[in-house]
Design an enzyme around this catalytic site. Sequence first.
Site, PDB file in Angstrom:
ATOM      1  N   CYS A  87       0.850  -1.118  -0.022  1.00 60.93           N
ATOM      2  CA  CYS A  87       0.020   0.100   0.034  1.00 60.93           C
ATOM      3  C   CYS A  87       1.037   1.221  -0.048  1.00 60.93           C
ATOM      4  CB  CYS A  87      -0.825  -0.131   1.230  1.00 60.93           C
ATOM      5  SG  CYS A  87       0.111   0.160   2.773  1.00 60.93           S
ATOM      6  N   ARG A  92      -2.078  -1.268   5.514  1.00 62.99           N
ATOM      7  CA  ARG A  92      -2.953  -1.871   4.728  1.00 62.99           C
ATOM      8  C   ARG A  92      -2.161  -3.180   3.955  1.00 62.99           C
ATOM      9  NH1 ARG A  92      -5.151   2.667   0.965  1.00 62.99           N
ATOM     10  NH2 ARG A  92      -2.940   3.313   1.166  1.00 62.99           N
TER      11      ARG A  92
END
Length: 94
Positions: A87, A92
Amino acid sequence: AKTMIAAQDAELVCVRSYPEYIGEVSGYNYIEAKGRIPGAIFADCGSDAYHMENYRNVDHTTREFHEVIENWKQTGITPDKHLAFYCGTGWRGS
């Protein structure tokens, strides 16, 4: 990343929002660089860099595996390959 993209048994997976993926925004006000790694598969995290609604429930617990795998199937991500997620900052992707 280059090795994974070239490999038949691996995928580099972008877990960001679509505006981040296409380079419209970086996703963070403190990161200027925009765009994606060419050849990476898009695994839509959700609406923006601060929400993971496609992978998290409202209470911030992780969605059930069958829900995640169904989303992955729609984009061609299969768990039989070596998968590496990324990410903008790492939270994430992890």
